[in-house]
Design a protein around this motif. Structure first.
Motif, PDB file in Angstrom:
ATOM      1  N   ALA A   7      -9.367 -26.334  12.713  1.00 46.49           N
ATOM      2  CA  ALA A   7      -9.704 -26.157  11.305  1.00 46.49           C
ATOM      3  C   ALA A   7     -10.306 -27.440  10.735  1.00 46.49           C
ATOM      4  N   SER A   8      -9.714 -28.571  11.073  1.00 41.44           N
ATOM      5  CA  SER A   8     -10.227 -29.858  10.590  1.00 41.44           C
ATOM      6  C   SER A   8     -11.617 -30.139  11.153  1.00 41.44           C
ATOM      7  N   GLU A   9     -11.817 -29.764  12.416  1.00 41.96           N
ATOM      8  CA  GLU A   9     -13.100 -30.002  13.090  1.00 41.96           C
ATOM      9  C   GLU A   9     -14.238 -29.260  12.396  1.00 41.96           C
ATOM     10  N   TYR A  10     -13.982 -28.040  11.930  1.00 39.79           N
ATOM     11  CA  TYR A  10     -15.023 -27.220  11.318  1.00 39.79           C
ATOM     12  C   TYR A  10     -14.924 -27.164   9.792  1.00 39.79           C
ATOM     13  N   GLY A  11     -14.002 -27.915   9.219  1.00 38.20           N
ATOM     14  CA  GLY A  11     -13.854 -27.895   7.780  1.00 38.20           C
ATOM     15  C   GLY A  11     -13.345 -26.569   7.253  1.00 38.20           C
ATOM     16  N   LEU A  12     -12.446 -25.925   7.999  1.00 35.82           N
ATOM     17  CA  LEU A  12     -11.925 -24.613   7.621  1.00 35.82           C
ATOM     18  C   LEU A  12     -10.472 -24.725   7.170  1.00 35.82           C
ATOM     19  N   SER A  13     -10.001 -23.673   6.532  1.00 39.85           N
ATOM     20  CA  SER A  13      -8.603 -23.620   6.119  1.00 39.85           C
ATOM     21  C   SER A  13      -7.763 -23.000   7.219  1.00 39.85           C
ATOM     22  N   LEU A  14      -6.582 -23.533   7.443  1.00 40.90           N
ATOM     23  CA  LEU A  14      -5.601 -22.888   8.306  1.00 40.90           C
ATOM     24  C   LEU A  14      -4.806 -21.959   7.398  1.00 40.90           C
ATOM     25  N   LEU A  15      -5.117 -20.676   7.453  1.00 35.35           N
ATOM     26  CA  LEU A  15      -4.602 -19.718   6.477  1.00 35.35           C
ATOM     27  C   LEU A  15      -3.141 -19.360   6.701  1.00 35.35           C
ATOM     28  N   ALA A  16      -2.724 -19.287   7.962  1.00 40.66           N
ATOM     29  CA  ALA A  16      -1.345 -18.887   8.261  1.00 40.66           C
ATOM     30  C   ALA A  16      -0.999 -19.260   9.686  1.00 40.66           C
ATOM     31  N   GLN A  17       0.276 -19.496   9.921  1.00 44.40           N
ATOM     32  CA  GLN A  17       0.826 -19.695  11.257  1.00 44.40           C
ATOM     33  C   GLN A  17       1.885 -18.618  11.457  1.00 44.40           C
ATOM     34  N   VAL A  18       1.537 -17.628  12.253  1.00 42.92           N
ATOM     35  CA  VAL A  18       2.383 -16.445  12.415  1.00 42.92           C
ATOM     36  C   VAL A  18       3.221 -16.590  13.683  1.00 42.92           C
ATOM     37  N   PRO A  19       4.548 -16.564  13.574  1.00 40.11           N
ATOM     38  CA  PRO A  19       5.382 -16.704  14.767  1.00 40.11           C
ATOM     39  C   PRO A  19       5.380 -15.460  15.649  1.00 40.11           C
ATOM     40  N   LEU A  20       5.651 -15.665  16.909  1.00 38.68           N
ATOM     41  CA  LEU A  20       5.792 -14.578  17.876  1.00 38.68           C
ATOM     42  C   LEU A  20       7.214 -14.044  17.804  1.00 38.68           C
ATOM     43  N   HIS A  21       7.327 -12.719  17.632  1.00 41.81           N
ATOM     44  CA  HIS A  21       8.660 -12.131  17.528  1.00 41.81           C
ATOM     45  C   HIS A  21       8.647 -10.729  18.107  1.00 41.81           C
ATOM     46  N   LEU A  22       9.744 -10.354  18.711  1.00 41.81           N
ATOM     47  CA  LEU A  22       9.872  -9.053  19.350  1.00 41.81           C
ATOM     48  C   LEU A  22       9.604  -7.910  18.373  1.00 41.81           C
ATOM     49  N   HIS A  23      10.045  -8.048  17.134  1.00 42.54           N
ATOM     50  CA  HIS A  23       9.904  -6.973  16.160  1.00 42.54           C
ATOM     51  C   HIS A  23       8.446  -6.607  15.895  1.00 42.54           C
ATOM     52  N   VAL A  24       7.556  -7.596  15.903  1.00 38.01           N
ATOM     53  CA  VAL A  24       6.144  -7.336  15.629  1.00 38.01           C
ATOM     54  C   VAL A  24       5.565  -6.413  16.695  1.00 38.01           C
ATOM     55  N   ARG A  25       5.899  -6.685  17.955  1.00 40.25           N
ATOM     56  CA  ARG A  25       5.434  -5.822  19.048  1.00 40.25           C
ATOM     57  C   ARG A  25       6.059  -4.448  18.957  1.00 40.25           C
ATOM     58  N   GLU A  26       7.344  -4.380  18.682  1.00 41.41           N
ATOM     59  CA  GLU A  26       8.026  -3.088  18.589  1.00 41.41           C
ATOM     60  C   GLU A  26       7.449  -2.237  17.456  1.00 41.41           C
ATOM     61  N   ASP A  27       7.173  -2.854  16.331  1.00 36.89           N
ATOM     62  CA  ASP A  27       6.643  -2.110  15.184  1.00 36.89           C
ATOM     63  C   ASP A  27       5.269  -1.532  15.485  1.00 36.89           C
ATOM     64  N   ILE A  28       4.410  -2.331  16.104  1.00 32.68           N
ATOM     65  CA  ILE A  28       3.064  -1.855  16.447  1.00 32.68           C
ATOM     66  C   ILE A  28       3.140  -0.710  17.442  1.00 32.68           C
ATOM     67  N   ASP A  29       3.968  -0.841  18.472  1.00 29.54           N
ATOM     68  CA  ASP A  29       4.092   0.213  19.477  1.00 29.54           C
ATOM     69  C   ASP A  29       4.658   1.499  18.883  1.00 29.54           C
ATOM     70  N   ALA A  30       5.444   1.364  17.814  1.00 29.81           N
ATOM     71  CA  ALA A  30       6.036   2.531  17.157  1.00 29.81           C
ATOM     72  C   ALA A  30       5.080   3.154  16.145  1.00 29.81           C
TER      73      ALA A  30
END
Length: 358
Positions: free
Chosen positions: A290-313
């Motif tokens: 982001a710093s290299e291209y002058g962009l914003s780092l909008l979010a840092q999303v953690p990896l979690h089992l629930h995210v995968r389970e919700d999508i698969d469901a």
């Protein structure tokens, strides 16, 4: 005790309310505040904004309750504006187009796009989601619509499939799930154009496009022929993913499509047993990019089992677990993106309406 004798006085006072998604003099933006003949103030937020609405109402209530301002009638509504784009061809019914891209597969782009679209809708906007991955469509599974078939009006206009309150379209609705889509680049680009322009979208404030990975024909078609308001690049902290994300940022720069910023997906892992954090794919990679291209780092999303389970469901996390940490991250991401599109862009003039008198 303050009293307001003009709209200018009211706007100057209102701009004292500050929020990360507002500019310092935000209330003075054209058309944002109007005054009815009855004297009621109407505040129209020109982008999807849930937290701004809630916090602004609480601030005004506090100011009135403390006696700092005289009582007044007001209303706060979300009314997103259509923004100017480099490509002039409008998509009927669509105000703004947000392209979610990754330049590399396997970084969670489709999961991010699905939750982003639902989060924007939760922020008060009318939203659609187009699955532009012609070779590997994901939307039918992510929204539990594997057997959905779009209705067709007048043998031409495909009707989007409504799911979780948003309008969706995908090649996966038109091709059997067990069939492989074996098309060369020009055919795939043509299919994308048809999905986009021959779908009868309802009036949408935002259309989120889940892009296929890479920087090939489909990506160039989108960037050069479709009025993209802004692009969001999804990556992971891993060096390999960041190398491809750089290519995506460079491509959008060359075709003059504004990049809103980066989303660092799988930023860290949350242990489902102890809640501890592990930086499996590295640390700080997206921030460096982001710093290299002058962009914003909008979010840092953690990896979690629930995210995968919700999508698969077939029920993405924003609707499956609306009070979860991940949903809060997606809601903040949605509002940041929509606010950035408005404050850093130029709003199109509202259409002029005429009254015909016999």
């Amino acid at each position: 005790m303050l009293t307001f004798t003009s709209k200018q006085d009211f706007c100057a006072w209102l701009s004292q309310f500050q929020h990360p998604n507002l500019t310092p003099d935000w209330a003075a933006a054209p058309g944002l505040v109007t005054v009815a003949a009855s004297g009621q103030f109407k505040i129209e937020l020109p982008f999807a904004a849930h937290s701004v609405v809630q916090e602004l109402k609480a601030w005004i209530a506090e100011q009135q309750a403390s006696g700092q301002v005289a009582g007044f009638a007001y209303d706060v509504v979300v009314k997103p504006k259509a923004m100017q784009t480099k490509v002039a061809n409008p998509i009927k019914g669509v105000k703004n187009v947000i392209a979610v891209t990754s330049a590399k597969g396997g970084v969670g782009k489709s999961t991010t796009a699905a939750n982003l679209a639902l989060a924007i809708a939760a922020c008060g906007a009318k939203v659609g989601l187009l699955d532009a991955d012609i070779y590997g469509p994901s939307v039918p599974m992510m929204f539990a619509q594997l057997n959905a078939k779009p209705q067709v009006r007048d043998n031409k206009w495909m009707q989007p499939v409504m799911a979780h309150g948003i309008a969706t379209q995908s090649i996966g609705y038109l091709v059997d799930q067990s069939d492989a889509t074996i098309w060369r680049g020009p055919m795939a680009s043509k299919a994308l154009a048809q999905l986009l322009n021959e779908t009868e979208w309802p009036d949408l404030d935002y259309l989120v496009i889940d892009m296929p990975p890479g920087t090939g024909d489909i990506q160039l078609t989108l960037a050069q022929q479709i009025p993209v308001t802004g692009a969001v690049i999804v990556t992971t902290p891993q060096d390999l993913a960041l190398a491809d994300a750089r290519k995506g940022a460079a491509m959008f720069d060359k075709v003059e499509v504004p990049v809103v910023g980066l989303v660092e997906n799988m930023s860290y892992h949350i242990c489902s047993h102890c809640g501890g954090k592990e930086h499996i794919f590295g640390v700080g990679g997206a921030q460096t990019l982001a710093s290299e291209y002058g962009l914003s780092l909008l979010a840092q999303v953690p990896l979690h089992l629930h995210v995968r389970e919700d999508i698969d469901a077939g029920k993405p996390t924003v609707v499956a677990r609306p009070d979860s940490e991940h949903s809060a991250i997606y809601l903040d991401l949605a509002e940041r993106i929509c606010a950035s599109l408005y404050w850093h862009g130029s709003a199109k003039p509202d259409p002029i309406s005429f009254t015909v008198v016999d």
